[in-house]
Scaffold this motif. Structure first.
Motif, PDB file in Angstrom:
ATOM      1  N   PHE A   3       0.840  -1.187   0.000  1.00 26.40           N
ATOM      2  CA  PHE A   3       0.000   0.000   0.000  1.00 26.40           C
ATOM      3  C   PHE A   3       0.878   1.241   0.000  1.00 26.40           C
ATOM      4  N   SER A  47     -14.765   6.481  13.093  1.00 27.02           N
ATOM      5  CA  SER A  47     -14.849   6.183  11.664  1.00 27.02           C
ATOM      6  C   SER A  47     -15.764   7.204  10.980  1.00 27.02           C
ATOM      7  N   ASN A  77     -12.065   8.656   2.865  1.00 24.03           N
ATOM      8  CA  ASN A  77     -11.728   7.260   3.181  1.00 24.03           C
ATOM      9  C   ASN A  77     -11.944   6.338   1.988  1.00 24.03           C
ATOM     10  N   ILE A  78     -13.012   6.567   1.249  1.00 24.93           N
ATOM     11  CA  ILE A  78     -13.276   5.750   0.055  1.00 24.93           C
ATOM     12  C   ILE A  78     -12.141   5.926  -0.957  1.00 24.93           C
ATOM     13  N   LEU A  80      -9.047   6.829  -0.337  1.00 27.78           N
ATOM     14  CA  LEU A  80      -7.841   6.154   0.157  1.00 27.78           C
ATOM     15  C   LEU A  80      -7.911   4.661  -0.143  1.00 27.78           C
ATOM     16  N   GLN A  81      -9.054   4.055   0.128  1.00 25.07           N
ATOM     17  CA  GLN A  81      -9.207   2.613  -0.129  1.00 25.07           C
ATOM     18  C   GLN A  81      -9.049   2.309  -1.611  1.00 25.07           C
ATOM     19  N   ASN A  82      -9.671   3.113  -2.458  1.00 20.26           N
ATOM     20  CA  ASN A  82      -9.579   2.893  -3.907  1.00 20.26           C
ATOM     21  C   ASN A  82      -8.151   3.034  -4.418  1.00 20.26           C
ATOM     22  N   ASN A  84      -5.607   2.195  -2.630  1.00 17.34           N
ATOM     23  CA  ASN A  84      -4.811   1.278  -1.826  1.00 17.34           C
ATOM     24  C   ASN A  84      -3.781   2.068  -1.009  1.00 17.34           C
ATOM     25  N   MET A  86      -3.078   4.664   2.693  1.00 18.71           N
ATOM     26  CA  MET A  86      -3.415   5.029   4.067  1.00 18.71           C
ATOM     27  C   MET A  86      -2.680   6.317   4.394  1.00 18.71           C
ATOM     28  N   ASP A  90      -4.203   6.419   9.688  1.00 22.44           N
ATOM     29  CA  ASP A  90      -4.697   5.076   9.379  1.00 22.44           C
ATOM     30  C   ASP A  90      -3.744   3.985   9.862  1.00 22.44           C
ATOM     31  N   ARG A  94      -5.701   1.224  11.699  1.00 25.92           N
ATOM     32  CA  ARG A  94      -5.689  -0.145  11.149  1.00 25.92           C
ATOM     33  C   ARG A  94      -4.985  -1.126  12.085  1.00 25.92           C
TER      34      ARG A  94
END
Length: 182
Positions: A3, A47, A77-78, A80-82, A84, A86, A90, A94
């Protein structure tokens, strides 16, 4: 395991893009301020879903005329996830999630870190406290050093109650007060 870590500049750029895409007033929704609110929420293990349900946070945002922070946080947050990715906060969030959701992983780290020392304990935030608490829970070999009169990082999420409630959080701990400056 693979990541990207967004530094503060990357995080602010992402917030700026989201604010722009949401067609919000960039003078009201300054990236540094919004990113600071997101960071503070993460430091307190809040969150995006919890933030949207936090009456205090929503009232504060409304009062300060930035009611869309909750939606920016969610989009942030979406994204960041997309990607990959942090941010620095995070890494703590995490870690807490990993330890809470995978007891075998926590147990492995408890085995690795049988003795824990935390300096400047008065400046720990909620996420850091939780990590220390989870790691020290098994062996109870924890030494912290701190001075509640020297807590200076509240603006970064430091929670003075971590040191004030130390004996309650770690029952049976021996406390040595150094009340004289040498």
């Amino acid at each position: 395991s693979d990541f990207t870590i967004y530094d503060q500049s990357d995080s602010r750029s992402l917030v700026k893009n989201i604010v722009k895409e949401m067609q919000l007033d960039e003078k009201k929704y300054k990236p540094a301020n919004v990113q600071g609110r997101i960071s503070m929420a993460k430091n307190h293990l809040i969150s995006p879903i919890d933030y949207a349900e936090d009456r205090y946070a929503l009232e504060r945002d409304l009062e300060q005329q930035v009611p869309e922070v909750q939606n920016i946080y969610k989009a942030y947050n979406i994204r960041l996830q997309n990607a990959n990715a942090m941010d620095f906060d995070d890494l703590l969030v995490r870690t807490v999630e990993l330890f809470e959701n995978y007891p075998d992983v926590l147990e492995e780290y408890q085995r690795r870190f049988r003795y824990i020392l935390v300096d400047e304990y008065q400046d720990t935030n909620t996420a850091q406290f939780k990590i220390v608490w989870l790691l020290a829970k098994q062996h109870r070999n924890l030494c912290v050093v701190g001075d509640d009169d020297q807590s200076i990082y509240k603006f970064r999420g430091a929670d003075i109650t971590n040191i004030l409630n130390f004996e309650k959080s770690f029952p049976g701990a021996s406390v040595t007060k150094l009340e004289q400056n040498y």
